[in-house]
Design a protein around this motif. Structure first.
Motif, PDB file in Angstrom:
ATOM      1  N   THR A   1      55.270   3.626  -1.477  1.00 55.09           N
ATOM      2  CA  THR A   1      55.994   4.426  -0.486  1.00 55.09           C
ATOM      3  C   THR A   1      55.109   4.755   0.707  1.00 55.09           C
ATOM      4  O   THR A   1      55.548   4.654   1.862  1.00 55.09           O
TER       5      THR A   1
ATOM      6  N   SER B   1      59.932   9.365   1.556  1.00 57.71           N
ATOM      7  CA  SER B   1      58.701   9.976   2.053  1.00 57.71           C
ATOM      8  C   SER B   1      58.947  11.334   2.688  1.00 57.71           C
ATOM      9  O   SER B   1      58.075  11.865   3.367  1.00 57.71           O
TER      10      SER B   1
ATOM     11  N   GLN C   1      60.695   8.021  -4.252  1.00 60.25           N
ATOM     12  CA  GLN C   1      61.412   6.901  -3.650  1.00 60.25           C
ATOM     13  C   GLN C   1      61.700   7.118  -2.178  1.00 60.25           C
ATOM     14  O   GLN C   1      62.366   6.294  -1.557  1.00 60.25           O
TER      15      GLN C   1
END
Length: 569
Positions: free
Chosen positions: A327, A304, A302
């Motif tokens: 993402t 990076s 969720q």
């Protein structure tokens, strides 16, 4: 870590939502239950009156199915999460949440059996008077166990709520306020329990006890057949939970034996070589090898912050699933960039983490360290035009005086507008807006700051006109978009800053302002979000390095730059 997503109702995203949803139902139940306990500070009667409302909500077919269904789903998904983790090396917060979650059934199962199960099967009256008397007077050791169970379930729930909300833009601002009820609710609950226990221990209170309830519960406690059946239920529940946990342990051990025969090697830029079983993620490899590796979301795909660049041929790697693709698309990642928490290499590979955490301990009295997370912000660059020509004939101390006057104008305008001064770079400065506000408001703040700076620089230029070889002029670039915001630096030189494409574009716009002989250049997203009135303002399209398509910008000349543009559209 998560496995590859499966389409449909059993996708990883759906499973995480089910775990979150079931956890929230349990948390609401516990919140109301502890709040009911806290009323014991007023009186035992007050707590019992509120208890009737609590039972109306939860002791009906719908409430019962919702709560106990959530308990079973949550326990099953927690055990599943433990099984699919390839490594039990994890951050302390995640470890605390798992350990507390496994302790909760062991600490509270007897309480559930002695109240809800006994009430449903044998008509046991489990009101506050009966339960508190058992825990405070008759079996104080069980009372201590109950207190530990309350603390375990509350802390476990609060950790889960924190992990769920920590990426919300508003959470950083409200977390301090949420901490107060997180501490007060269990404390008041335990104090209410203590007060009710003292009330029941008072001999004068025994004269008011309902003899019908006492006799009914006494028959329940003394009946050997009933006690035997309850013991059977207790053994069954404890046995089922223990067997489930043992099954997970056996399944993990079996998988580990198989994995020893099938391993891959992960190479890192520092020369580290880590061998892990096939099926492990790159993030798990880093943790097993003791290498620092950011994963702000806990390895759920969720964020990076764990992303890595593949050094070598990346086409043979397993393709990213839908979660990872989403993402990576948000950050405009190249084809050789993958999320370490989602990439499960099927062959040896070399990677380079793109956000490398510092390994040294933060110095005393330093700023709070934030590992960085992606946020929608506004980046503001300002620079003096022809600075070298302006200062080449001036004494060094005169240059310092000029810069300090200039920096004071920048800093004051940014702070008064609601932004954060990030850094000074030579004769330039970088500021951030939107760390605590919505992007729309941040864009308006940045435009206000730009107008204030231009106006004050005009005054300074008039004041120093006789001393400068060229008129004092500045160039400002403003852009908005996603950027990674966090604490970066080394040792004592650490500060909150931002990195990413948005920062690079804003810097390019400041350079464009110099090229166009303009005071301010803003990107189209800034203009749209701010609602600025741009009639009569020239627009252009410029090429930005790293972008395939040109970017539309608005070029604001010096004559109009000192007039606030925000709020006129």
């Amino acid at each position: 870590m998560t496995t590859a997503s499966v389409k449909g109702i059993f996708s990883e995203r759906s499973i995480r939502r089910a775990r979150l949803g079931s956890g929230l139902v349990i948390f609401v139940f516990v919140l109301l239950h502890l709040s009911n306990h806290a009323l014991g500070l007023i009186s035992l009667a007050s707590a019992d009156k509120a208890r009737h409302l609590f039972l109306v909500l939860w002791r009906n077919p719908i409430g019962t199915a919702l709560f106990y269904g959530s308990v079973l789903i949550h326990i099953a998904l927690v055990l599943r999460a433990i099984y699919i983790r390839r490594s039990l090396v994890m951050p302390k917060g995640e470890m605390a949440q798992i350990v507390l979650g496994l302790l909760i059934p062991l600490l509270l199962m007897d309480h559930v059996i002695g109240t809800r199960v006994a009430h449903e099967l044998y008509g046991y009256i489990d009101d506050y008077e009966t339960v508190v008397e058992q825990l405070w007077i008759r079996a104080s050791a069980n009372g201590v166990r109950q207190v530990l169970g309350v603390l375990a379930v509350w802390i476990h729930g609060c950790i889960g709520i924190h992990f769920w909300l920590r990426y919300r833009p508003w959470y950083a601002e409200w977390s301090a306020l949420l901490l107060a009820p997180a501490i007060l609710i269990p404390v008041l609950s335990l104090l209410g329990f203590v007060q009710m226990g003292r009330t029941l221990a008072d001999p004068a209170y025994q004269l008011t006890t309902n003899p019908y309830e006492v006799n009914l519960n006494a028959r329940y406690l003394s009946d050997p057949e009933v006690r035997s059946r309850v013991a059977t239920v207790r053994a069954g529940l404890y046995g089922a939970f223990s067997a489930s946990l043992l099954l997970v342990v056996i399944a993990r051990a079996r998988r580990k034996l198989k994995e020893r025969l099938d391993q891959v090697v992960v190479h890192y830029p520092g020369g580290e070589v880590i061998r892990v079983p096939r099926g492990f993620t790159v993030l798990e490899a880093s943790r097993l090898g003791g290498l620092p590796h950011y994963a702000v979301c806990g390895g759920k795909g969720q964020c990076s912050t764990c992303r890595v660049q593949i050094l070598g041929d990346y086409q043979y790697l397993p393709p990213p699933d839908k979660l990872e693709q989403t993402t990576l698309k948000r950050i405009n990642a190249g084809p050789d960039v993958r999320l370490a928490c989602q990439l499960r290499p099927n062959a040896d590979l070399a990677v380079a983490p793109l956000l490398v955490p510092s390994v040294e301990a933060p110095p005393a009295n330093s700023q709070e360290t934030s590992p960085g997370r992606e946020r929608e912000i506004v980046v503001f660059f300002v620079d003096i035009r022809h600075f070298t020509t302006l200062t080449e004939t001036r004494l060094p101390f005169d240059v310092v005086f000029l810069l300090n006057r200039y920096f004071a104008i920048i800093g004051k305008a940014v702070e008064q507008a609601g932004g954060r001064l990030d850094k000074f770079i030579g004769d330039g400065a970088m500021a951030l807006f939107g760390l605590d506000t919505a992007p729309e408001e941040a864009c308006r703040q940045a435009l206000n700051a730009a107008a204030a700076i231009v106006a004050e620089i005009e005054k300074l230029a008039a004041e120093l006109a006789d001393e400068l070889t060229l008129p004092l002029r500045i160039a400002i670039g403003i852009h908005t978009g996603p950027a990674v915001v966090g604490t970066m630096g080394y040792g004592r030189v650490r500060s909150m800053t931002a990195i990413g494409d948005t920062v690079n574009v804003a810097s390019r716009l400041e350079s464009a302002a110099k090229e166009f002989e303009a005071a301010i250049v803003i990107s189209e997203p800034v203009a749209d979000l701010s609602g600025a009135a741009l009639s009569g303002i020239e627009s252009r399209e410029i090429n930005v390095r790293g972008r395939a398509l040109p970017l539309k910008v608005y070029v604001i000349p010096r004559e109009k730059a000192a007039e606030p543009l925000e709020g006129k559209a």
